[in-house]
Design a protein around this motif. Structure first.
Motif, PDB file in Angstrom:
ATOM      1  N   ARG A 220       3.642   7.115   1.632  1.00  0.00           N
ATOM      2  CA  ARG A 220       3.578   6.435   2.931  1.00  0.00           C
ATOM      3  C   ARG A 220       4.929   5.864   3.359  1.00  0.00           C
ATOM      4  NH1 ARG A 220      -0.258   3.836   6.125  1.00  0.00           N
ATOM      5  NH2 ARG A 220       0.524   1.998   7.239  1.00  0.00           N
TER       6      ARG A 220
ATOM      7  N   LYS B  36       0.845  -1.189   0.000  1.00  0.00           N
ATOM      8  CA  LYS B  36       0.000   0.000   0.000  1.00  0.00           C
ATOM      9  C   LYS B  36       0.883   1.242   0.000  1.00  0.00           C
ATOM     10  CE  LYS B  36      -3.803  -2.192   2.512  1.00  0.00           C
ATOM     11  NZ  LYS B  36      -4.672  -2.140   3.716  1.00  0.00           N
ATOM     12  N   GLY B  37       0.587   2.164  -0.907  1.00  0.00           N
ATOM     13  CA  GLY B  37       1.350   3.401  -0.966  1.00  0.00           C
ATOM     14  C   GLY B  37       2.668   3.213  -1.680  1.00  0.00           C
TER      15      GLY B  37
END
Length: 653
Positions: free
Chosen positions: A592, A495-496
C-alpha cells in the motif's frame, strides 16, 4: 526604501552618529561627505594619536595596529590597541579627508583609564531596512535614563570645546562621533566650555603591521566583508579571468591528455572569489548589503568545496545552512550571524571540509602581507576585545602513508592510451555486486523508516484515566505540565507494508544526468531498479568499467516485473524524471505504501493519483538522512559484461 543617512545639526556642525567598526556606518560617512561637502572633518580620536593614525591611513588597505602603554589604577601597566581597518567609520572619515584634501581634526581629549563599555546595541544591518534616523531615535529612547560616567563627561566636554573652536574657522563641519556621545556633545556645544584637562603628548606609541594570520581572529568585520568593501570604494573591480579551475584537485581524462590544468596559487583564487562577489553586488554607490555578501561568501565557498572534494552543495544543505545561521543569530538577538555562527552552521549542516573552505575564504584579505614597511605584530582577540570563542575543524584528508599508499601503488593504469576502451567488447551491461548490496540494505532501511513514520503519524496521546495504554507520553506530559495531568500514548500499527522506494538526490531538470536505464534483479534477493545518472562514457576507470553518480533511483521488489520505465507512454505527463520514477513506483508497488525521499515533497497531484489507485506516498526529507551515507550511495559503476566482475575490484576505489 527609507532614507538611510541622518545628520544631527548644531551650529556649523553636522554630527553623524556611528557604531565603531561597522561597515554600514563607514558607507554612511561616504554619503555624508558627498551630501554636505564639508570644509573640515572632526573625528572622535585624541590629537596625541594624530601622527601614527595618519600614517596608518596612508598604508591602507594594509591594516595597522596602533598601541601604547597606560597605567592602571593599581599601578600595573597595560596596553591600549587601536585597529585601523577599512570598514570603520572613523577610518573612512580620515581616508576621505586625506584623499579629498579636507582638514582632519582630532577632537577627543586623551585620558587614561577609560572604562570598557559593553553595550547591547541592535544589529547594524537594520539600518539597511529602517534607516539611521529610526535606528538613532530608538537608541536614544532606550538609553535616555542612563547616567554617563565621569570619563564620558570629560570626553564630551572636551569634544564640545574643540568643536566650538573649529566653528570659528569653518562653516561646514562633519563630526563623526559614537552614537552614545553625540546627543550630549550637541547639548554642551550651546554652552561655554573650558579647555579640557587632558594629556597633550603621549609616549611609547607604536605602529605595527598586523600579522596576516591574525586578520581572521581580530578584525571587527571579518576579512571577507572588509575586502569586499575595500574593492567597492572606488567603483566595481575588474572581474577575474578564469584561468583553470582554481583549487580543483581532480581532472578529466581529456584535460590530462592535453597537458592538464594548472592549479592557481591559493591567494589568487581567494582574491578572484572576493572580486567576483564585489562585482555581483551591483553598482559601487549602493548601500552595502551584508546579507547578500554572506550569500556570495557561501556560494564561493561551495564552489571551492566542489573543486576540492568533487561533491556539490545541494539545495537542501544550502537551505539548512541559512536556517541554522538565522536561528543562531536570533538566539543572540541579532538579525544576521557573525563569523563564528556562520562557521558553526557550515560545520553542522554540511561537514568539516566545507567549514574549512568557508573559513579559508572568510578570513582572506588580499592586501595584508608579512614583512612590510612596519614590524609585524600578532595579537589575539582576547588582548584586543577582551574575549574570544573557539571552533575546531577536522577536515578529512586522503591518507598518504600506510595501507592507502600501498593500495595506490597497486592501482592499475593504462599501458597505452585507449587500452581500457578495448574492454567494452560486450553489448550487455551489469552492476557491481558490492554496490548492489549497499543499495538493497539502504532500501530496506528506508522501508523501516517509512513504516515507523506512518506509525508515529497515526499514534495518539490522551490524558490518563483508566489505562496506561502503551506507556506514558513524556513529551505531552511535560508540554502540559500546567494541567497537572499525565498523558499516555497509544501506538497504532500502520496498515500495509512499504513496497517501492524512490530516492531523489537531484531532479536534474537541466540535463545534468543524461543516462537513464532500467535494470532487472538477477536473483530473488535483488530488486528491480530504474535510475538516471551521469554519463558513463565521461569517466572510464577501467577496461569496460565506468563510474557514474545517481541523480535518482527507484527500487521495486519482487524482481523481474519492471518494464522499460523511461519509454512508458503512461508517464508522459510527468514534468521531471523524479516524477517518472514516482509514478513507476506507485504502479509496480505490491504494498500500500511507497517511500519517496527527496529535497522537497511531491506535488499534490501525485498524492491524489496515489489515492485513486489505493496507494499512499510516505515522504521523507532528504536532509533528515546522513549526508556522509548519501555521498557513498550516489556512486555506481557500470560494467560492460559479467566477465568484468572478476577484476572490477582492482579498478574501483
Amino acid at each position: 526604501m527609507p532614507r538611510r543617512l541622518f545628520l544631527h545639526h548644531f551650529g556649523p556642525v553636522s554630527g553623524l552618529p556611528v557604531l565603531h567598526y561597522r561597515m554600514e556606518f563607514a558607507h554612511l560617512v561616504r554619503q555624508a561627505v558627498q551630501q554636505i561637502r564639508p570644509d573640515a572633518i572632526a573625528i572622535e580620536l585624541p590629537p596625541t594619536l594624530a601622527a601614527p593614525f595618519r600614517r596608518a591611513l596612508a598604508r591602507l588597505p594594509q591594516i595597522s595596529l596602533v598601541s601604547y602603554p597606560v597605567k592602571e589604577a593599581d599601578g600595573r601597566e597595560s596596553s591600549v590597541h587601536l585597529l585601523v581597518e577599512p570598514a570603520d567609520p572613523l577610518v573612512e572619515a580620515g581616508r576621505l579627508a586625506m584623499e579629498l584634501g579636507i582638514p582632519l581634526h582630532f577632537v577627543d581629549p586623551d585620558i587614561d583609564r577609560y572604562p570598557r563599555h559593553r553595550e547591547a546595541l541592535p544589529d547594524s544591518y537594520s539600518i539597511a531596512r529602517i534607516g539611521l534616523a529610526a535606528y538613532y531615535q530608538a537608541f536614544c529612547e532606550a538609553t535616555a535614563a542612563e547616567i554617563p560616567c565621569h570619563a564620558d563627561r570629560r570626553r564630551e566636554q572636551g569634544m564640545a570645546y574643540a568643536l566650538q573652536q573649529l566653528g570659528r574657522e569653518h562653516q561646514r563641519i562633519l563630526f563623526v562621533c559614537g552614537m552614545a556621545h553625540l546627543q550630549r556633545v550637541a547639548e554642551l556645544y550651546d554652552r561655554p566650555q573650558a579647555a579640557p584637562m587632558a594629556r597633550k603628548q603621549r609616549e611609547g606609541i607604536t605602529l605595527w603591521n598586523l600579522h596576516p594570520e591574525c586578520c581572521g581572529e581580530v578584525l571587527a568585520e571579518f576579512p571577507f566583508l572588509s575586502a569586499v568593501y575595500e574593492y567597492r570604494r572606488h567603483g566595481l573591480p575588474d572581474l577575474p579571468r578564469e584561468r583553470g579551475n582554481g583549487l580543483r584537485k581532480q581532472f578529466h581524462a581529456l584535460e590530462l591528455i592535453s597537458g592538464g590544468r594548472q592549479e592557481l596559487p591559493e591567494a589568487e583564487v581567494m582574491d578572484a572569489a572576493i572580486r567576483r562577489s564585489a562585482h555581483q553586488l551591483g553598482a559601487a554607490g549602493r548601500f552595502p548589503d551584508r546579507q547578500r555578501m554572506i550569500y556570495h561568501l557561501f556560494s564561493e565557498a561551495a564552489r571551492h568545496y566542489k573543486q576540492e572534494t568533487g561533491e556539490p552543495v545541494h539545495i537542501w544543505q544550502k537551505r539548512a545552512f541559512f536556517r541554522f545561521a538565522r536561528n543562531y543569530a536570533l538566539l543572540d538577538k541579532m538579525l544576521l550571524p557573525d563569523l563564528f555562527q556562520l562557521l558553526a552552521a557550515a560545520r553542522g549542516c554540511l561537514d568539516d571540509n566545507f567549514a574549512y573552505a568557508f573559513c579559508r575564504l572568510a578570513v582572506s584579505y588580499p592586501w595584508q602581507q608579512e614583512n612590510s614597511d612596519l614590524p609585524d605584530r600578532s595579537i589575539s582577540a582576547e588582548e584586543l576585545w577582551g574575549g574570544q570563542r573557539q571552533i575546531r575543524f577536522r577536515p578529512r584528508q586522503q591518507r598518504k602513508k600506510g595501507l592507502s599508499g600501498l593500495r595506490l601503488m597497486q592501482r592499475k593504469r593504462e599501458k597505452r592510451p585507449g587500452e581500457w576502451l578495448e574492454g567494452f567488447d560486450n553489448p550487455s551491461i551489469c552492476s557491481y555486486p558490492p554496490e548492489d548490496l549497499a543499495i538493497e540494505n539502504f532500501g530496506n532501511f528506508l522501508k523501516q523508516k517509512g513504516s515507523l513514520q506512518l506509525s508515529e503519524e497515526q499514534s495518539r496521546s490522551e490524558k490518563f484515566s483508566t489505562s496506561l495504554l502503551d506507556g506514558i507520553d513524556m513529551r505531552e506530559t511535560l508540554r502540559n505540565m500546567h494541567e497537572g495531568a499525565i498523558y499516555v500514548r497509544q501506538q497504532v500499527r500502520a496498515k500495509g507494508g512499504v513496497g517501492s522506494v524512490v530516492m531523489i538526490f537531484s531532479e536534474g531538470r537541466r540535463g545534468e544526468y543524461p543516462y537513464q536505464t532500467t535494470w532487472l534483479g538477477e536473483h530473488d534477493q535483488e530488486s528491480d531498479m530504474a535510475f538516471y545518472a551521469t554519463d558513463p562514457a565521461a569517466n572510464v576507470v577501467g577496461p569496460g568499467i565506468c563510474r557514474c553518480e545517481y541523480g535518482g533511483f527507484m527500487l521495486s521488489y519482487p524482481p523481474r516485473r519492471l518494464m522499460e520505465v523511461w519509454s512508458d507512454p503512461d508517464y508522459r505527463f510527468a514534468d521531471s524524471r523524479a516524477e517518472v520514477l514516482l509514478l513507476a513506483a506507485l504502479d509496480y508497488s505490491t504494498e500500500r505504501n511507497v517511500v519517496y525521499v527527496a529535497a522537497k515533497p511531491p506535488r499534490s497531484i501525485f498524492k491524489q493519483h496515489a489515492a485513486r489507485i489505493g496507494r499512499t506516498i510516505v515522504y521523507i526529507p532528504l536532509g533528515s538522512l546522513s549526508p556522509v551515507r548519501l555521498k557513498q550511495l550516489r556512486v555506481l559503476h557500470v560494467l560492460s559484461g559479467h566477465d568484468k566482475r572478476a577484476f572490477a575490484k582492482e579498478y574501483i576505489w
